[in-house]
Design a protein around this motif. Structure first.
Motif, PDB file in Angstrom:
ATOM      1  N   ALA A  67       0.833  -1.200   0.000  1.00 51.49           N
ATOM      2  CA  ALA A  67       0.000   0.000   0.000  1.00 51.49           C
ATOM      3  C   ALA A  67       0.871   1.254   0.000  1.00 51.49           C
ATOM      4  O   ALA A  67       0.531   2.258  -0.661  1.00 51.49           O
ATOM      5  N   ARG A  68       1.974   1.210   0.709  1.00 55.24           N
ATOM      6  CA  ARG A  68       2.877   2.367   0.739  1.00 55.24           C
ATOM      7  C   ARG A  68       3.455   2.647  -0.645  1.00 55.24           C
ATOM      8  O   ARG A  68       3.523   3.795  -1.084  1.00 55.24           O
ATOM      9  N   GLU A  69       3.843   1.587  -1.338  1.00 59.82           N
ATOM     10  CA  GLU A  69       4.379   1.752  -2.694  1.00 59.82           C
ATOM     11  C   GLU A  69       3.309   2.274  -3.647  1.00 59.82           C
ATOM     12  O   GLU A  69       3.574   3.128  -4.497  1.00 59.82           O
ATOM     13  N   LEU A  70       2.089   1.781  -3.497  1.00 58.51           N
ATOM     14  CA  LEU A  70       1.002   2.234  -4.365  1.00 58.51           C
ATOM     15  C   LEU A  70       0.670   3.703  -4.128  1.00 58.51           C
ATOM     16  O   LEU A  70       0.348   4.432  -5.073  1.00 58.51           O
ATOM     17  N   ARG A  71       0.769   4.141  -2.886  1.00 63.01           N
ATOM     18  CA  ARG A  71       0.547   5.562  -2.577  1.00 63.01           C
ATOM     19  C   ARG A  71       1.501   6.452  -3.368  1.00 63.01           C
ATOM     20  O   ARG A  71       1.133   7.547  -3.790  1.00 63.01           O
ATOM     21  N   GLU A  72       2.728   5.970  -3.560  1.00 63.68           N
ATOM     22  CA  GLU A  72       3.725   6.754  -4.299  1.00 63.68           C
ATOM     23  C   GLU A  72       3.321   6.923  -5.768  1.00 63.68           C
ATOM     24  O   GLU A  72       3.780   7.851  -6.438  1.00 63.68           O
ATOM     25  N   PHE A  73       2.445   6.044  -6.258  1.00 69.57           N
ATOM     26  CA  PHE A  73       1.911   6.163  -7.619  1.00 69.57           C
ATOM     27  C   PHE A  73       0.583   6.932  -7.645  1.00 69.57           C
ATOM     28  O   PHE A  73      -0.070   7.009  -8.688  1.00 69.57           O
ATOM     29  N   GLY A  74       0.188   7.475  -6.496  1.00 69.10           N
ATOM     30  CA  GLY A  74      -1.053   8.241  -6.433  1.00 69.10           C
ATOM     31  C   GLY A  74      -2.292   7.421  -6.175  1.00 69.10           C
ATOM     32  O   GLY A  74      -3.418   7.909  -6.332  1.00 69.10           O
ATOM     33  N   ILE A  75      -2.102   6.164  -5.785  1.00 67.62           N
ATOM     34  CA  ILE A  75      -3.234   5.278  -5.494  1.00 67.62           C
ATOM     35  C   ILE A  75      -3.517   5.316  -3.994  1.00 67.62           C
ATOM     36  O   ILE A  75      -2.693   4.863  -3.202  1.00 67.62           O
ATOM     37  N   PRO A  76      -4.663   5.846  -3.596  1.00 62.57           N
ATOM     38  CA  PRO A  76      -4.948   5.953  -2.159  1.00 62.57           C
ATOM     39  C   PRO A  76      -5.440   4.632  -1.573  1.00 62.57           C
ATOM     40  O   PRO A  76      -5.928   3.758  -2.294  1.00 62.57           O
ATOM     41  N   LEU A  78      -8.244   2.790   0.930  1.00 63.77           N
ATOM     42  CA  LEU A  78      -9.646   3.068   1.266  1.00 63.77           C
ATOM     43  C   LEU A  78      -9.722   3.897   2.544  1.00 63.77           C
ATOM     44  O   LEU A  78     -10.569   4.785   2.670  1.00 63.77           O
ATOM     45  N   GLN A  79      -8.808   3.631   3.472  1.00 66.80           N
ATOM     46  CA  GLN A  79      -8.746   4.422   4.703  1.00 66.80           C
ATOM     47  C   GLN A  79      -8.466   5.893   4.397  1.00 66.80           C
ATOM     48  O   GLN A  79      -9.060   6.788   5.017  1.00 66.80           O
ATOM     49  N   ASP A  80      -7.590   6.165   3.429  1.00 65.95           N
ATOM     50  CA  ASP A  80      -7.315   7.552   3.029  1.00 65.95           C
ATOM     51  C   ASP A  80      -8.601   8.251   2.582  1.00 65.95           C
ATOM     52  O   ASP A  80      -8.832   9.421   2.901  1.00 65.95           O
ATOM     53  N   VAL A  81      -9.413   7.521   1.832  1.00 66.40           N
ATOM     54  CA  VAL A  81     -10.658   8.102   1.318  1.00 66.40           C
ATOM     55  C   VAL A  81     -11.656   8.333   2.450  1.00 66.40           C
ATOM     56  O   VAL A  81     -12.319   9.372   2.513  1.00 66.40           O
ATOM     57  N   PHE A  82     -11.757   7.376   3.370  1.00 66.89           N
ATOM     58  CA  PHE A  82     -12.635   7.566   4.537  1.00 66.89           C
ATOM     59  C   PHE A  82     -12.261   8.861   5.275  1.00 66.89           C
ATOM     60  O   PHE A  82     -13.135   9.637   5.680  1.00 66.89           O
ATOM     61  N   GLN A  83     -10.972   9.060   5.458  1.00 67.57           N
ATOM     62  CA  GLN A  83     -10.512  10.237   6.195  1.00 67.57           C
ATOM     63  C   GLN A  83     -10.792  11.524   5.423  1.00 67.57           C
ATOM     64  O   GLN A  83     -11.194  12.535   6.006  1.00 67.57           O
ATOM     65  N   LEU A  84     -10.596  11.487   4.109  1.00 72.14           N
ATOM     66  CA  LEU A  84     -10.871  12.670   3.287  1.00 72.14           C
ATOM     67  C   LEU A  84     -12.352  13.021   3.298  1.00 72.14           C
ATOM     68  O   LEU A  84     -12.731  14.178   3.517  1.00 72.14           O
ATOM     69  N   VAL A  85     -13.180  12.029   3.049  1.00 72.92           N
ATOM     70  CA  VAL A  85     -14.624  12.274   2.934  1.00 72.92           C
ATOM     71  C   VAL A  85     -15.222  12.636   4.290  1.00 72.92           C
ATOM     72  O   VAL A  85     -16.087  13.523   4.384  1.00 72.92           O
ATOM     73  N   ASN A  86     -14.776  11.936   5.330  1.00 72.21           N
ATOM     74  CA  ASN A  86     -15.154  12.293   6.701  1.00 72.21           C
ATOM     75  C   ASN A  86     -16.663  12.464   6.868  1.00 72.21           C
ATOM     76  O   ASN A  86     -17.142  13.458   7.420  1.00 72.21           O
ATOM     77  N   ASN A  87     -17.418  11.499   6.345  1.00 67.75           N
ATOM     78  CA  ASN A  87     -18.881  11.476   6.480  1.00 67.75           C
ATOM     79  C   ASN A  87     -19.595  12.625   5.765  1.00 67.75           C
ATOM     80  O   ASN A  87     -20.770  12.889   6.049  1.00 67.75           O
ATOM     81  N   GLN A  88     -18.914  13.305   4.849  1.00 63.56           N
ATOM     82  CA  GLN A  88     -19.564  14.392   4.112  1.00 63.56           C
ATOM     83  C   GLN A  88     -20.539  13.872   3.055  1.00 63.56           C
ATOM     84  O   GLN A  88     -21.437  14.603   2.625  1.00 63.56           O
ATOM     85  N   CYS A  89     -20.325  12.637   2.599  1.00 65.50           N
ATOM     86  CA  CYS A  89     -21.249  12.014   1.653  1.00 65.50           C
ATOM     87  C   CYS A  89     -21.156  10.506   1.826  1.00 65.50           C
ATOM     88  O   CYS A  89     -20.297  10.008   2.557  1.00 65.50           O
ATOM     89  N   ASP A  90     -22.035   9.777   1.149  1.00 62.95           N
ATOM     90  CA  ASP A  90     -21.985   8.320   1.185  1.00 62.95           C
ATOM     91  C   ASP A  90     -20.861   7.823   0.271  1.00 62.95           C
ATOM     92  O   ASP A  90     -20.390   8.559  -0.600  1.00 62.95           O
ATOM     93  N   ILE A  91     -20.468   6.570   0.463  1.00 62.20           N
ATOM     94  CA  ILE A  91     -19.443   5.958  -0.376  1.00 62.20           C
ATOM     95  C   ILE A  91     -19.940   4.618  -0.906  1.00 62.20           C
ATOM     96  O   ILE A  91     -20.363   3.751  -0.139  1.00 62.20           O
ATOM     97  N   ASN A  92     -19.929   4.491  -2.220  1.00 60.18           N
ATOM     98  CA  ASN A  92     -20.255   3.233  -2.899  1.00 60.18           C
ATOM     99  C   ASN A  92     -18.937   2.527  -3.225  1.00 60.18           C
ATOM    100  O   ASN A  92     -18.181   2.971  -4.082  1.00 60.18           O
ATOM    101  N   ILE A  93     -18.673   1.455  -2.509  1.00 60.32           N
ATOM    102  CA  ILE A  93     -17.451   0.668  -2.715  1.00 60.32           C
ATOM    103  C   ILE A  93     -17.757  -0.469  -3.682  1.00 60.32           C
ATOM    104  O   ILE A  93     -18.542  -1.365  -3.361  1.00 60.32           O
ATOM    105  N   GLU A  94     -17.143  -0.429  -4.875  1.00 63.26           N
ATOM    106  CA  GLU A  94     -17.283  -1.551  -5.802  1.00 63.26           C
ATOM    107  C   GLU A  94     -16.153  -2.542  -5.538  1.00 63.26           C
ATOM    108  O   GLU A  94     -14.975  -2.218  -5.714  1.00 63.26           O
TER     109      GLU A  94
END
Length: 215
Positions: A67-76, A78-94
């Motif tokens: 996951a750390r290596e993937l972050r270096e390629f700009g791939i977040p 899922l935890q990163d997204v949870f923190q960014l969104v911070n309950n501001q909207c729903d999340i559809n996980i495919e």
């Protein structure tokens, strides 16, 4: 009607990136849609393809990188997204692979992100059965681009929340059947103005789009 940003705001920013999700929030979406695979260290990461070739400067299977290596390629993660969104909207996980289900559910359970703001969808209906085996309450969405009748039957069996049909499948008759079965209709991926007008005329419950500002 629910406005759903496809891979964030894919029409404006690189798909499935934190910048894309930030843009979707700025465009006041009700929900963001994203895709999840597992990294080499079994961490849910947000990317559509099984390889990083198309969307990054790198090459290789997602499962070959930490996951750390993937972050270096700009791939977040899922935890990163949870923190960014911070309950501001729903999340559809495919869910893109069945082996990711348990890690995704564990992450959801361990988070302050509200579980009732999560919707899990997949074209792999076995993955949805796996979700339901572990969690009998979380919202499930049945993805289909072919057989809508079969999708409706499966959704009823699974006590799904929604069906996510390719918009070309939709007719007034089958939309009414989904509504009669108390299934939400979240259709994808609707980008052109005339197609947006068409699906709105069918009173779908949500539109998944690369351009949330067009809806």
């Amino acid at each position: 009607m629910i406005l759903i940003g496809h891979r964030g705001a894919k029409g404006h920013m690189a798909e499935n990136t934190l910048a894309s999700f930030e843009k979707a929030l700025q465009l006041n979406v009700d929900m963001i849609e994203l895709d999840v695979f597992l990294s080499r260290d079994n961490i849910p990461v947000v990317i559509h393809d099984k390889t990083i070739d198309r969307t990054t400067s790198g090459f290789g299977l997602v499962s070959s990188f930490s996951a750390r290596e993937l972050r270096e390629f700009g791939i977040p993660t899922l935890q990163d997204v949870f923190q960014l969104v911070n309950n501001q909207c729903d999340i559809n996980i495919e869910v893109k692979e069945i082996k990711a289900v348990k890690s995704i559910l564990d992450l959801i359970d361990s988070n302050i992100f509200s579980k009732d703001k999560i919707l899990i969808s997949s074209f792999d209906w076995n993955a949805l059965q796996e979700v339901r085996f572990h969690d009998d309450e979380i919202r499930i969405g049945v993805l289909t681009e072919t057989d809508l009748e079969l999708a409706i039957a499966f959704a009823k069996f699974m006590q799904a929340y929604s069906i996510h049909p390719y918009y070309h499948l939709l007719t007034p008759e089958n939309c009414q059947k989904m509504k009669n079965n108390r299934l939400k209709i979240f259709t994808w991926t609707v980008n052109e103005p005339e197609d947006i007008i068409f699906v709105k005329s069918l009173y779908v419950d949500g539109i998944i789009t690369d351009f949330p500002d067009r809806v």
